[in-house]
Design an enzyme around this catalytic site. Sequence first.
Site, PDB file in Angstrom:
ATOM      1  CG  HIS A   1      -3.470  -0.150  -6.447  1.00  0.00           C
ATOM      2  ND1 HIS A   1      -3.844   0.422  -5.281  1.00  0.00           N
ATOM      3  CD2 HIS A   1      -3.605  -1.418  -6.276  1.00  0.00           C
ATOM      4  CE1 HIS A   1      -4.167  -0.484  -4.385  1.00  0.00           C
ATOM      5  NE2 HIS A   1      -4.004  -1.859  -5.027  1.00  0.00           N
TER       6      HIS A   1
ATOM      7  NE  ARG B   1      -4.380  -1.273   0.230  1.00  0.00           N
ATOM      8  CZ  ARG B   1      -4.805  -2.058  -0.549  1.00  0.00           C
ATOM      9  NH1 ARG B   1      -3.545  -2.786  -1.426  1.00  0.00           N
ATOM     10  NH2 ARG B   1      -5.692  -2.984  -0.496  1.00  0.00           N
TER      11      ARG B   1
HETATM   12  P1  NDP Z   1      -1.507 -11.574   4.861  1.00  0.00           P
HETATM   13  O1  NDP Z   1      -2.611 -10.961   6.073  1.00  0.00           O
HETATM   14  O2  NDP Z   1      -1.864 -13.037   4.229  1.00  0.00           O
HETATM   15  O3  NDP Z   1      -0.009 -11.283   5.168  1.00  0.00           O
HETATM   16  C1  NDP Z   1       0.409 -10.323   5.942  1.00  0.00           C
HETATM   17  C2  NDP Z   1       1.867 -10.592   6.167  1.00  0.00           C
HETATM   18  O4  NDP Z   1       2.375  -9.328   6.950  1.00  0.00           O
HETATM   19  C3  NDP Z   1       1.959 -11.512   7.269  1.00  0.00           C
HETATM   20  O5  NDP Z   1       2.984 -12.374   7.075  1.00  0.00           O
HETATM   21  C4  NDP Z   1       1.948 -10.551   8.806  1.00  0.00           C
HETATM   22  O6  NDP Z   1       2.836 -11.541   9.596  1.00  0.00           O
HETATM   23  C5  NDP Z   1       3.047  -9.514   7.973  1.00  0.00           C
HETATM   24  N1  NDP Z   1       2.553  -8.611   8.808  1.00  0.00           N
HETATM   25  C6  NDP Z   1       1.577  -7.683   9.274  1.00  0.00           C
HETATM   26  N2  NDP Z   1       2.088  -6.697  10.185  1.00  0.00           N
HETATM   27  C7  NDP Z   1       3.239  -6.727  10.116  1.00  0.00           C
HETATM   28  C8  NDP Z   1       4.089  -6.082  11.030  1.00  0.00           C
HETATM   29  N3  NDP Z   1       3.981  -5.210  11.972  1.00  0.00           N
HETATM   30  N4  NDP Z   1       5.583  -6.627  10.986  1.00  0.00           N
HETATM   31  C9  NDP Z   1       5.908  -7.451  10.466  1.00  0.00           C
HETATM   32  N5  NDP Z   1       5.184  -8.169   9.496  1.00  0.00           N
HETATM   33  C10 NDP Z   1       3.748  -7.980   9.569  1.00  0.00           C
HETATM   34  O7  NDP Z   1      -1.828 -10.443   3.466  1.00  0.00           O
HETATM   35  P2  NDP Z   1      -1.682 -10.692   1.968  1.00  0.00           P
HETATM   36  O8  NDP Z   1      -0.316 -11.514   1.544  1.00  0.00           O
HETATM   37  O9  NDP Z   1      -2.855 -11.441   1.332  1.00  0.00           O
HETATM   38  O10 NDP Z   1      -1.811  -9.373   1.285  1.00  0.00           O
HETATM   39  C11 NDP Z   1      -0.701  -8.265   1.813  1.00  0.00           C
HETATM   40  C12 NDP Z   1      -0.928  -7.024   1.261  1.00  0.00           C
HETATM   41  O11 NDP Z   1      -0.893  -6.954  -0.056  1.00  0.00           O
HETATM   42  C13 NDP Z   1      -2.536  -6.595   1.404  1.00  0.00           C
HETATM   43  O12 NDP Z   1      -2.924  -6.247   2.817  1.00  0.00           O
HETATM   44  C14 NDP Z   1      -2.711  -5.456   0.351  1.00  0.00           C
HETATM   45  O13 NDP Z   1      -2.262  -4.273   1.072  1.00  0.00           O
HETATM   46  C15 NDP Z   1      -1.739  -5.730  -0.468  1.00  0.00           C
HETATM   47  N6  NDP Z   1      -2.339  -6.090  -2.133  1.00  0.00           N
HETATM   48  C16 NDP Z   1      -1.956  -5.237  -2.956  1.00  0.00           C
HETATM   49  C17 NDP Z   1      -2.455  -5.665  -4.189  1.00  0.00           C
HETATM   50  C18 NDP Z   1      -1.859  -4.841  -5.296  1.00  0.00           C
HETATM   51  O14 NDP Z   1      -2.477  -4.902  -6.645  1.00  0.00           O
HETATM   52  N7  NDP Z   1      -1.160  -3.713  -5.078  1.00  0.00           N
HETATM   53  C19 NDP Z   1      -3.240  -6.603  -4.505  1.00  0.00           C
HETATM   54  C20 NDP Z   1      -3.448  -7.375  -3.300  1.00  0.00           C
HETATM   55  C21 NDP Z   1      -3.018  -7.264  -2.116  1.00  0.00           C
HETATM   56  P3  NDP Z   1       2.188 -12.742  10.283  1.00  0.00           P
HETATM   57  O15 NDP Z   1       2.539 -14.015   9.388  1.00  0.00           O
HETATM   58  O16 NDP Z   1       3.300 -13.031  11.381  1.00  0.00           O
HETATM   59  O17 NDP Z   1       0.671 -12.574  10.430  1.00  0.00           O
HETATM   60  C1  OXD Z   2      -6.210  -5.854  -2.978  1.00  0.00           C
HETATM   61  C2  OXD Z   2      -5.779  -4.720  -3.857  1.00  0.00           C
HETATM   62  O1  OXD Z   2      -5.976  -5.563  -1.795  1.00  0.00           O
HETATM   63  O2  OXD Z   2      -6.392  -4.624  -4.960  1.00  0.00           O
HETATM   64  O3  OXD Z   2      -6.531  -6.709  -3.333  1.00  0.00           O
HETATM   65  O4  OXD Z   2      -4.915  -3.795  -3.561  1.00  0.00           O
END
Ligand code: NDP
Ligand code: OXD
Length: 321
Positions: free
Chosen positions: A284, A236
């Site tokens: 994005h 993000r």
């Molecule tokens: P998940 O919830 O599956 O994974 C999030 C990961 O981030 C986990 O490993 C979590 O740790 C880690 N995390 C969260 N907070 C912290 C922190 N404070 N310190 C260290 N690690 C942290 O999310 P997804 O993989 O499904 O998606 C990730 C992000 O990708 C979404 O939230 C979204 O913002 C972005 N996204 C962007 C898109 C785009 O088109 N650009 C499309 C889809 C998603 P833990 O495993 O320990 O919980």
């Molecule tokens: C999502 C995105 O969070 O599109 O899926 O960014």
Amino acid sequence: MTKGALAILVHGGTENWSPARWKARFDEVCGDRRVLLLPASGFDPAEVHYAAVWKPKPGELAGFPNLRVIFNLGAGVDALMADRSLPDVPLVRVAVADLTDRMAEYVVLHVLMHHRQEPYLRESQRVKRWAPKFQHAASAMSVGIMGLGTLGTNAADILRRLGFRVSGWSRSPKRVEGMACFHGADGFDAFLHQTDILVCLLPLTADTRHILNRDVFARLSRSGPLGAPVLINAGRGGLQNEADVLACLDDGTLGGASLDVFETEPLPADSPFWTHPNVVLTPHNAADTDPDEISKYVARQIARFEADGTLENVVDRSRGY
Ligand code: NDP
Ligand code: OXD
């Protein structure tokens, strides 16, 4: 008994993502359940049991007194978490192979682009300069992935199979075969010091806002094949301190960046990111949500929820993701 209605509230998204397309898809998969595309008239808010949403306006969801589940139509729920009046019902995010695979394509494309020195080669072609630079093997490059969730773990696995040295950083401890896993504040420094290409796939939360800043960039490895570290952010825009990203690109703390997300989207026309020579910019669209796949995912979850009360990929509101 009449089934509770599903309300669709979609603002923004790509052209493939029109509200009418979501309505057609949900009509197909929801059988005899009423599907309402909002804004609409001629319905009682009390009949809405489910909401399928993308960036609803703050307060919009509070208008449904019998809401049972909110389905976010993307993986990131930061926009919803900012709504102080969000009803206290389960919030489900997207975690499906279709979106996960799309994100892996983006990450692999951009890691390879920097690793294979594509920005330099494209510029060479433009100025007709035959001056190859040595091309290191993938095994010489250390890729560090921030966020080892659904998207990060899959991208890491594919990069590892391409021969990159891959490590990851998460909030809680992880064990993933073939890669070094770091976690929490204690593991952050060691993770950064050995990272040549930093890939950010974190959710935006109170803990992660502006985590991509000068202090972090300065701790990345400078002994990798590219001579200076590279940032790839598809999480993000709020994860990055944009003034720091630009200043670090200008003074060489960062050698390059691929950015898919920005604090303000659409990116304003006067943003220096548009024309920065060391930035590869995308609007994005690293991983689009496909209405065909996601409508089926939501319909499956509703059917199961009504059968046994269970849901998958429910957001932990205390963590914010
Ligand atoms: P998940 O919830 O599956 O994974 C999030 C990961 O981030 C986990 O490993 C979590 O740790 C880690 N995390 C969260 N907070 C912290 C922190 N404070 N310190 C260290 N690690 C942290 O999310 P997804 O993989 O499904 O998606 C990730 C992000 O990708 C979404 O939230 C979204 O913002 C972005 N996204 C962007 C898109 C785009 O088109 N650009 C499309 C889809 C998603 P833990 O495993 O320990 O919980
Ligand atoms: C999502 C995105 O969070 O599109 O899926 O960014």
